[in-house]
Design an enzyme around this catalytic site. Structure first.
Site, short mmCIF file in Angstrom:
data_model
loop_
_atom_site.label_atom_id
_atom_site.label_comp_id
_atom_site.label_asym_id
_atom_site.label_seq_id
_atom_site.Cartn_x
_atom_site.Cartn_y
_atom_site.Cartn_z
N ASP A 36 0.83 -1.20 0.00
CA ASP A 36 0.00 0.00 0.00
C ASP A 36 0.87 1.25 0.00
O ASP A 36 1.76 1.41 0.83
CB ASP A 36 -0.89 -0.02 1.24
CG ASP A 36 -2.14 0.84 1.08
OD1 ASP A 36 -2.09 1.82 0.32
OD2 ASP A 36 -3.15 0.53 1.73
N THR A 49 -6.98 3.47 -2.14
CA THR A 49 -6.68 2.05 -1.97
C THR A 49 -7.76 1.13 -2.52
O THR A 49 -7.49 0.25 -3.35
CB THR A 49 -6.44 1.75 -0.48
OG1 THR A 49 -5.28 2.46 -0.04
CG2 THR A 49 -6.22 0.27 -0.25
N ASN A 105 -12.95 5.14 -1.47
CA ASN A 105 -12.93 4.48 -0.16
C ASN A 105 -14.22 4.76 0.60
O ASN A 105 -14.62 3.99 1.48
CB ASN A 105 -11.74 4.97 0.66
CG ASN A 105 -10.41 4.40 0.16
OD1 ASN A 105 -10.39 3.50 -0.67
ND2 ASN A 105 -9.31 4.94 0.66
N ASP A 115 2.15 2.76 3.35
CA ASP A 115 1.14 3.81 3.28
C ASP A 115 0.98 4.54 4.62
O ASP A 115 0.95 5.77 4.67
CB ASP A 115 -0.20 3.22 2.85
CG ASP A 115 -1.27 4.25 2.66
OD1 ASP A 115 -1.26 4.94 1.63
OD2 ASP A 115 -2.14 4.38 3.55
N HIS A 166 1.74 8.55 5.02
CA HIS A 166 0.82 9.60 5.48
C HIS A 166 1.42 10.36 6.67
O HIS A 166 1.37 11.60 6.71
CB HIS A 166 -0.51 8.97 5.91
CG HIS A 166 -1.41 8.59 4.78
ND1 HIS A 166 -2.04 9.51 3.98
CD2 HIS A 166 -1.79 7.36 4.32
CE1 HIS A 166 -2.78 8.89 3.08
NE2 HIS A 166 -2.65 7.58 3.27
N ASP A 220 -0.52 -0.11 -4.99
CA ASP A 220 -1.86 0.36 -5.39
C ASP A 220 -1.86 1.83 -5.79
O ASP A 220 -2.70 2.26 -6.58
CB ASP A 220 -2.88 0.10 -4.28
CG ASP A 220 -2.49 0.71 -2.94
OD1 ASP A 220 -1.35 1.23 -2.82
OD2 ASP A 220 -3.31 0.67 -2.00
N HIS A 221 -0.93 2.61 -5.29
CA HIS A 221 -0.84 4.04 -5.63
C HIS A 221 0.45 4.58 -5.03
O HIS A 221 1.15 3.88 -4.27
CB HIS A 221 -2.04 4.82 -5.10
CG HIS A 221 -2.29 4.61 -3.63
ND1 HIS A 221 -1.48 5.14 -2.64
CD2 HIS A 221 -3.23 3.90 -2.96
CE1 HIS A 221 -1.92 4.79 -1.44
NE2 HIS A 221 -2.98 4.02 -1.60
N HIS A 253 -2.68 10.75 -0.91
CA HIS A 253 -2.85 10.29 -2.28
C HIS A 253 -4.32 10.46 -2.64
O HIS A 253 -5.12 10.90 -1.83
CB HIS A 253 -2.41 8.84 -2.42
CG HIS A 253 -3.02 7.93 -1.39
ND1 HIS A 253 -4.20 7.25 -1.58
CD2 HIS A 253 -2.62 7.62 -0.12
CE1 HIS A 253 -4.50 6.55 -0.49
NE2 HIS A 253 -3.55 6.75 0.41
N ASP A 295 -20.12 11.54 -27.34
CA ASP A 295 -20.40 10.79 -26.09
C ASP A 295 -21.53 11.52 -25.37
O ASP A 295 -21.37 12.06 -24.28
CB ASP A 295 -19.15 10.72 -25.23
CG ASP A 295 -19.34 9.86 -23.99
OD1 ASP A 295 -20.27 9.04 -23.99
OD2 ASP A 295 -18.58 10.03 -23.02
#
Length: 788
Positions: A133, A171, A192, A263, A267, A310-311, A423, A672
């Protein structure tokens, strides 16, 4: 979706039950039980005694434990009988028996043979996917001094400079994209935290609602595996790898592991903090234990290991927060999902006064230093694929990197800020990039592949890699060029006149795409684009799909012919009475003859009003450059070299300006109208108004070759530009175009595949490229971002 999905990712909703004797189970109890592997920490579904029973000593730690008596409080053992009982700590042999640790061995090209893995007779190499993460791609630069095991996996196996997450770079959306190969708007996990207006329910990490099947769309990899008769399971730390020696009928072949680090510390400390090195060392140590454990069982040549993030992580701080109460907005009428992106809905779902267009107008360009752009969701950059889901609110705030948004200033000022990193920002920015590393018998040896988007990874795990075939040693699936669905109309008899009654002088031809050998990019319409594997619910995922087509609907294909003019070629739709695309080539201005720049006759421009060719030899810092002479394919070589077409250029800029040996440009309208990310079927006599216009620019990667004669891979970048009545998206749009147009173009960069999905076109057909290479070009995104 399938009821069985829940066994692979997030089974438990509360702490009812116990982990005693369950830490290593492959089967899980039915709800309302709780979970006992490391995923429960991520999804807040652990039993209350998880830490007590499962988070125990992870390794032998020191030689003092070698030969110890068995201790039931240890999660793994260093006793003399642990090898027979299959529960040794992963570093037992290296610490207690003198074996060489995996990290100390040389890179080894693994030969995929039956002999190497005859015990325990694998039908296929098992796959262990470890997701870490918040692992920012730039952490890889710390190298073997901080992350030696990750560094060795990267050096010895297959890796990419980075892997791009989907938007939002959170996430849950990205973990489920990794599992399904779909964008969040298609698999349904759009954040999330999210609210569903039909369910009238809110999903969040800390509520039981996240375990309700109705939120989760698509088909995750563990269900795909089970449908193919392949068992799936989960590992947790410490590694109990004896399951790899279970009988084939009981042994899973796909394993998922997730770590919430780095992660948490990213943070807390910020991504640039040197204190982050210690959490990174811990993660690397865990991965080292995995590789040691595999080597201890002589399986390190038999198992595929995939390390993905994941990021990424960006610097952030409480001081960099925009408060909506500072804007002309009634904040009592809105509900905001705050943070690194903002999503706004009415507080009262039945409100008759709430108007998302008014909210966007009241937030557009209201502050001289505004750190977000407000959008109706259908106006967000198309590359984000973030509109076609009812859980995505109508109003979206795309935040500037490093900035947050909140509803209003807190009544009590903070004395300290609890975070220095976050993130969720635009997925094209450098700090959101994450990692991809593959090692094992299926992956290539010492190979670096180009960067890619994480929606492609599902196909790697399934073995149908398509655009990522270059990561595998022996791809089991080799994609081939699909058949053309809609061919151009045959040549009709054409009489060309102008509305003014004059005879037209341009050359016009209509005919088959195969009739003309033209220098421009060859385009054919072709169904949904690529022959992608179907997911549950009719999704199209491989080769950069990632998009669910609602109700199996396909774009309508127009009757069209090819119009060949002197300087360009068009695909003309008789249904829409307009071109579907136009293509032309901008030639490189070739310097020919002596002198290298040419004076015009004195009758056009006198020497007193022109530059001197020899004047540039007096200044070593400057050179001369020629402006492009337009799209003409046959300009006289001296016309482009006229001194009247010459401007001073610094050599470095001249290289960027003119080194491309000609470029192909393709552009056209996009429809579109229902904002679902696919072409809208059109009907009626009135010409429809495009919602966007696309542009695809390509040139030869080998700059010594012209774009017409290029026999290698091209470079390509694309744009999907919104077609709106004003340019309010750029707050300085009233100023000179040179001050804002380029930034707007970069914001709306796109993949060729995005263009194809929205238009029904299929590019790069008439080339000498392999189809896998063509797919790589289609799924490439030019981010206009620098290196991290």
């Amino acid at each position: 979706m399938d009821d069985g999905w829940i066994s692979g990712m997030m089974d438990r909703s509360d702490s009812a039950g116990s982990c005693q004797g369950r830490c290593f189970e492959l089967e899980v109890a039915d709800p309302p039980g709780c979970r006992c592997d490391n995923l429960c920490k991520t999804y807040y579904s652990c039993c209350s005694d998880f830490d007590e029973h499962c988070l125990k000593t992870g390794g032998c730690v020191s030689p003092d434990r070698c030969g110890e008596d068995r201790n039931p409080d240890h999660a793994c053992h260093c006793s003399e009988d642990c090898l027979d009982r299959g529960d040794c700590c992963s570093n037992y042999k290296s610490l207690c028996k003198g074996d060489t640790p995996w990290i100390q061995g040389d890179c080894e090209e693994i030969q995929r043979t039956v002999v190497l893995c005859s015990v325990p007779s694998f039908v296929r190499p098992p796959l262990i996917m470890v997701s870490v993460d918040g692992f920012r791609a730039s952490y890889l630069k710390k190298g073997k001094a901080v992350i030696p095991n990750i560094h060795k996996l990267r050096t010895c196996g297959t890796s990419a400079p980075y892997m791009r997450p989907v938007y939002p770079t959170k996430t849950f959306p990205n973990l489920y994209t990794l599992a399904t190969g779909l964008y969040p708007e298609s698999h349904g996990i759009v954040g999330n935290t999210m609210h569903d207006p039909v369910f009238n329910a809110t999903f969040s990490l800390r509520t039981r609602e996240k375990l309700n099947h109705r939120w989760w769309g698509g088909q995750p990899i563990w269900i795909t595996a089970e449908k193919q008769g392949v068992k799936a399971g989960t590992f947790f730390w410490p590694w109990y790898l004896d399951v790899l020696r279970f009988p084939s009928a009981l042994r899973p072949y796909v394993y998922a592991v997730h770590s919430e680090q780095p992660d948490t510390f990213g943070h807390r400390l910020g991504p640039l903090s040197s204190e982050l090195d210690n959490p990174l060392r811990e993660i690397d140590n865990i991965i080292g234990h995995l590789m040691n454990g595999l080597k201890q069982q002589n399986l390190h040549r038999c198992v595929n290991v995939l390390i993905v993030g994941d990021h990424g992580m960006e610097e952030a701080h409480c001081d960099r927060t925009e408060f909506l109460s500072s804007y002309p907005l009634n904040i009592d009428e809105i509900q905001l999902i705050p943070g690194s992106l903002g999503r706004i809905r009415p507080r009262d779902p039945k409100s008759t006064t709430y108007d998302p267009k008014v909210v966007v107008a009241n937030l557009t360009c209201k502050m001289p230093t505004q750190h977000f752009k407000p959008y109706l969701k259908q106006h967000l950059p198309k590359r984000l694929h973030y509109a076609n889901n009812r859980r995505i609110e109508d109003v979206h705030l795309l935040m500037e990197r490093k900035w947050h948004v909140a509803r209003k200033m807190p009544e009590k000022l903070r004395t300290r800020c609890g975070f220095f990193g976050d993130h969720g920002f635009d997925n094209k920015i450098t700090s959101m990039r994450t990692i991809f590393l593959g090692h094992g018998p299926s992956f290539k040896f010492r190979t670096m592949v180009p960067e890619f988007e994480n929606i492609e990874l599902y196909n790697v795990m399934c073995g149908e890699t398509q655009s990522l075939n270059d990561v595998l040693r022996d791809p089991p699936f080799l994609p081939s060029m699909p058949q053309e669905v809609t061919a151009p109309l045959p040549d009709p008899d054409i009489t060309v006149t102008s509305d003014l009654g004059a005879a037209a002088t341009m050359r016009v031809s209509v005919g088959s795409a195969h009739t003309h050998t033209h220098t421009h990019t060859h385009i054919h319409t072709h169904g949904d684009g690529l022959p992608v594997p179907e997911h549950a619910g009719g999704e199209a995922g491989g080769g950069g799909g990632g998009v669910r087509r609602r109700g199996g609907r396909r774009p309508r294909f127009h009757q069209y012919g090819l119009l060949l003019q002197t300087d360009f070629i068009s695909g003309y739709s008789r249904d829409l009475h307009m071109p579907l695309w136009t293509s032309y080539t901008l030639q490189r201005q070739v310097e020919t003859g002596t002198p290298t720049c040419v004076h015009p006759t004195r009758k056009r421009v006198s020497p007193a009003h022109s530059q001197s060719c020899s004047g540039y030899s007096q200044n070593r810092q400057l050179d001369y450059g020629f402006l492009p002479a337009g799209p003409r394919t046959d300009p006289g070589p001296q016309e482009a070299s006229l001194i009247t077409n010459t401007v001073p250029m610094y050599p470095a800029f001249k290289r960027e300006f003119s080194e491309n040996n000609g470029v192909n440009v393709l552009s056209g309208p996009v429809f579109d109208l229902d904002h679902d990310g696919c072409e809208t079927p059109l009907a009626g006599d009135a010409p429809p108004v495009p919602t966007h216009f696309f542009t695809v620019v390509s040139s030869c990667r080998d700059r010594n070759q012209t774009v017409e004669d290029c026999d290698g891979a091209p470079t390509v970048f694309s744009f999907l530009l919104p077609h709106r009545a004003d340019n309010s998206e750029a707050c300085n749009s009233g100023e000179d175009e040179s001050l804002w147009v380029e930034d707007l173009l970069k914001l709306h960069t796109a993949r060729v595949r995005d263009v194809e999905i929205l238009t029904g076109l299929d590019l790069f057909r008439s080339t000498n490229l392999t189809y896998t290479t063509a797919l790589g070009l289609k799924t490439y995104l030019h981010t206009f971002e620098g290196d991290d």
